[in-house]
Design a protein around this motif. Sequence first.
Motif, PDB file in Angstrom:
ATOM      1  N   LYS A  40       0.862  -1.193  -0.083  1.00 27.70           N
ATOM      2  CA  LYS A  40       0.045   0.245   0.050  1.00 27.70           C
ATOM      3  C   LYS A  40       0.970   1.108  -0.064  1.00 27.70           C
ATOM      4  CE  LYS A  40      -4.341   1.754   2.401  1.00 27.70           C
ATOM      5  NZ  LYS A  40      -5.099   1.577   3.416  1.00 27.70           N
ATOM      6  N   GLU A  41       1.942   1.291   0.599  1.00 29.08           N
ATOM      7  CA  GLU A  41       2.924   2.532   0.782  1.00 29.08           C
ATOM      8  C   GLU A  41       3.945   2.235  -0.378  1.00 29.08           C
ATOM      9  OE1 GLU A  41       4.887   2.628   4.386  1.00 29.08           O
ATOM     10  OE2 GLU A  41       3.079   2.160   5.563  1.00 29.08           O
ATOM     11  N   GLY A  42       3.836   1.478  -1.245  1.00 28.37           N
ATOM     12  CA  GLY A  42       4.559   1.334  -2.385  1.00 28.37           C
ATOM     13  C   GLY A  42       6.085   1.124  -2.203  1.00 28.37           C
ATOM     14  N   VAL A  43       6.344   0.341  -0.951  1.00 30.84           N
ATOM     15  CA  VAL A  43       7.797   0.061  -0.734  1.00 30.84           C
ATOM     16  C   VAL A  43       7.999  -1.519  -0.602  1.00 30.84           C
ATOM     17  CG1 VAL A  43       8.129   2.274   0.485  1.00 30.84           C
ATOM     18  CG2 VAL A  43       7.435   0.442   1.763  1.00 30.84           C
ATOM     19  N   GLY A  44       8.992  -1.820  -0.568  1.00 29.28           N
ATOM     20  CA  GLY A  44       9.578  -3.359  -0.338  1.00 29.28           C
ATOM     21  C   GLY A  44       9.215  -3.589   1.325  1.00 29.28           C
ATOM     22  N   VAL A  45       9.033  -4.938   1.295  1.00 34.65           N
ATOM     23  CA  VAL A  45       9.058  -5.436   2.742  1.00 34.65           C
ATOM     24  C   VAL A  45       9.976  -5.022   3.703  1.00 34.65           C
ATOM     25  CG1 VAL A  45       8.335  -7.379   4.305  1.00 34.65           C
ATOM     26  CG2 VAL A  45       7.341  -7.301   2.243  1.00 34.65           C
ATOM     27  N   HIS A  46      11.264  -5.358   3.192  1.00 38.30           N
ATOM     28  CA  HIS A  46      12.553  -5.230   3.867  1.00 38.30           C
ATOM     29  C   HIS A  46      12.576  -3.665   4.345  1.00 38.30           C
ATOM     30  CE1 HIS A  46      14.789  -8.780   3.363  1.00 38.30           C
ATOM     31  NE2 HIS A  46      14.314  -8.869   2.210  1.00 38.30           N
ATOM     32  N   GLN A  47      12.213  -2.557   3.175  1.00 36.69           N
ATOM     33  CA  GLN A  47      12.177  -1.261   3.732  1.00 36.69           C
ATOM     34  C   GLN A  47      11.036  -0.851   4.855  1.00 36.69           C
ATOM     35  OE1 GLN A  47      11.921   1.553   0.467  1.00 36.69           O
ATOM     36  NE2 GLN A  47      11.457   3.175   1.406  1.00 36.69           N
ATOM     37  N   TRP A  48      10.044  -1.460   4.599  1.00 34.17           N
ATOM     38  CA  TRP A  48       8.820  -1.090   5.860  1.00 34.17           C
ATOM     39  C   TRP A  48       9.270  -1.590   7.025  1.00 34.17           C
ATOM     40  CZ3 TRP A  48       5.643  -3.472   9.038  1.00 34.17           C
ATOM     41  CH2 TRP A  48       4.579  -2.693   9.430  1.00 34.17           C
ATOM     42  N   LEU A  49       9.901  -2.714   7.120  1.00 36.16           N
ATOM     43  CA  LEU A  49      10.479  -3.305   8.392  1.00 36.16           C
ATOM     44  C   LEU A  49      11.684  -2.437   8.951  1.00 36.16           C
ATOM     45  CD1 LEU A  49      10.299  -7.125   7.668  1.00 36.16           C
ATOM     46  CD2 LEU A  49       8.918  -6.018   9.196  1.00 36.16           C
ATOM     47  N   THR A  50      12.685  -2.250   8.068  1.00 41.06           N
ATOM     48  CA  THR A  50      13.515  -1.523   8.425  1.00 41.06           C
ATOM     49  C   THR A  50      13.193   0.019   8.859  1.00 41.06           C
ATOM     50  OG1 THR A  50      15.030  -2.522   6.903  1.00 41.06           O
ATOM     51  CG2 THR A  50      15.801  -0.128   7.837  1.00 41.06           C
ATOM     52  N   GLU A  51      12.218   0.707   8.149  1.00 43.33           N
ATOM     53  CA  GLU A  51      11.688   1.998   8.673  1.00 43.33           C
ATOM     54  C   GLU A  51      11.177   1.887  10.184  1.00 43.33           C
ATOM     55  OE1 GLU A  51       9.166   3.201   5.689  1.00 43.33           O
ATOM     56  OE2 GLU A  51      10.774   3.775   4.308  1.00 43.33           O
ATOM     57  N   ARG A  52      10.638   0.922  10.502  1.00 40.33           N
ATOM     58  CA  ARG A  52       9.907   0.929  11.859  1.00 40.33           C
ATOM     59  C   ARG A  52      10.899   0.116  12.780  1.00 40.33           C
ATOM     60  NH1 ARG A  52       6.824   1.238   7.830  1.00 40.33           N
ATOM     61  NH2 ARG A  52       4.848   2.058   8.067  1.00 40.33           N
ATOM     62  N   ALA A  53      11.664  -0.578  12.313  1.00 42.27           N
ATOM     63  CA  ALA A  53      12.736  -1.003  13.373  1.00 42.27           C
ATOM     64  C   ALA A  53      13.628   0.105  13.721  1.00 42.27           C
ATOM     65  CB  ALA A  53      13.622  -2.212  12.793  1.00 42.27           C
ATOM     66  N   SER A  54      13.861   1.062  12.885  1.00 38.90           N
ATOM     67  CA  SER A  54      14.794   2.273  13.025  1.00 38.90           C
ATOM     68  C   SER A  54      14.403   3.024  14.265  1.00 38.90           C
ATOM     69  CB  SER A  54      14.863   3.113  11.839  1.00 38.90           C
ATOM     70  OG  SER A  54      15.407   2.199  10.806  1.00 38.90           O
ATOM     71  N   GLN A  55      12.995   3.064  14.583  1.00 36.79           N
ATOM     72  CA  GLN A  55      12.279   3.822  15.460  1.00 36.79           C
ATOM     73  C   GLN A  55      12.565   3.128  16.861  1.00 36.79           C
ATOM     74  OE1 GLN A  55       8.250   4.040  14.281  1.00 36.79           O
ATOM     75  NE2 GLN A  55       8.743   4.810  12.390  1.00 36.79           N
ATOM     76  N   TYR A  56      13.206   2.034  16.912  1.00 37.49           N
ATOM     77  CA  TYR A  56      13.425   1.429  18.482  1.00 37.49           C
ATOM     78  C   TYR A  56      14.941   1.748  18.766  1.00 37.49           C
ATOM     79  CZ  TYR A  56       9.205  -1.481  17.959  1.00 37.49           C
ATOM     80  OH  TYR A  56       7.905  -1.927  17.892  1.00 37.49           O
TER      81      TYR A  56
END
Length: 557
Positions: free
Chosen positions: A356-372
């Motif tokens: 839906k966001e037009g990104v790959g799964v790795h990128q989606w996970l990385t962006e959220r993991a970066s917030q921790y």
Amino acid sequence: MSKKYAIGIDYGTQSGRAVLVDLSDGREVADHVTPYPHGVIDEKLPGSGIPLGHDWALQHPDDYLEVLRKSVPAVLQASGVAAADVIGLGIDFTACTMLPVDEAGTPLCFKPEWRDNPHSWVKLWKHHAAQDEADRLNAIAAARGEKFLPRYGGKISSEWMIAKVWQILNEAPEVYDAADRFTEATDWVIWQLTGRFVRNSCTAGYKSIWHKQEGYPSREFFRALDPRLERLTETKLRGDIKPLGTKAGEVTPEMAKLTGLAPGTAVAVGNVDAHAAVPAVGVVNEGKLVMAMGTSICHMLLGTEEVAVPGICGVVEDGIIEGYKGYEAGQSAVGDIFEWFVEEAVPAYVKEAAEKEGVGVHQWLTERASQYKPGQSGLVALDWWNGNRSVLVDTNLTGVIVGLTLLTKPEEIYRALLEATAYGTRTIIDAFQSSGVPVNEVYACGGLPQRNRLLMQIYADVTNREIKVADSKQTPAVGAAMFGAVAAGSARGGYDSVVDAAKAMARVREESFRPIPANVAVYERLYQEYRRLHDYFGRGGNDVMKRLKALKDEVSS
């Protein structure tokens, strides 16, 4: 005088890529990737569908020729460079990737009478089904006090040449007998290009227990393994062993027609993918660790003395750069672990959200993991999804995640897996340091450093070292091209040493990743937890992983 160029070909696990490089400054003029039509063969043989056992990983030799047929003409065409101005060619390869061939160099799996025997095919580097042979080899070598063993961290790997050859002898003696030679795939491709068979000092030293001063282990050692192996090195492992940068030969008229290169183009002896990357990032002296990061990581370090370091993959004189002892260590799964998580363990909502966001799964996970923050997930993992290459040297070890709860999110697990691979690298650096082999600087190359900034920051924080990143996306191929330029020599517009080539052609990015002190402090505590788990499961405190694997084999057979 017209500009001169070289082509480097990097043979990876899933594909081969050719890069055409300007010899004046290392600029990559054109590149092309050819995915292997047969990929990694780990379930059944092509054609016959004959099933393979656990821990098998094969490839099809024609896939390597397909790279020559497609990628070399493609870079010549895309660049517009005349074939006459391409003065050298070098290749690098995953290793130990080996195959049995007949007297003419024809792979046995090409021949109808052997096609349906799995042992006639290429055994890829990550073929681990020779672990029993490796265990016996190590026990016999240790009992005999073989002096080569400490050079390889105390253990010879099931991934390497001798264990794989012995597996063929034990399970398919008819294939062993039919093989005129066992060759590294990198040497086989050079043979196809030049019509001349030579072995390279890199794979011979790191993967076949060869030593520049002492040669192979003795006949007596091989007889102690198995009387049938007594003359192995004189027969099926015979062949001149040449240093890296040596000219293996020239492109034959037949291969010129296939590739579009000019007949007589200089071809360097084969090389290993990670090792070729070292000069491409400008590392040509001691104390600098180069991490070639992709599906796995190979760690390379130059030293001036030959020191026994526990759990390394080897120390080889002139094995990476002439004049230095080249140390190698490694992690047998890194990008493969992240890929496993995305392919096999991520919930559907993550894939839908990423789409839906037009990104790959790795990128989606990385962006959220970066917030921790470090430690915020409450997780710590062991990075043994494909066994442990260094420092435990045991393919029977498996993965662990500790700290999971009903509230754990996919991005937290993803971050824990990123961190686990960094702890594995820290363990390797600590082994070098404590053995008196200094690690003063760290360089990273390969696909992962280019794509994942979070990963590289974690590595900087966990190791407490600045990490410099290669400017090239195809670093091993650029390194292979450098060796091709050395094979051609300065008289033809190339270079007379890889040190000279690196001065002109190597490039790293201006931006680097520096450790963040607050993160370093937390990761030090997490790393100590990792080491407790590492030693408990990996050094005999609890062999549950091996018992589970044995039970799996028992009920599956």
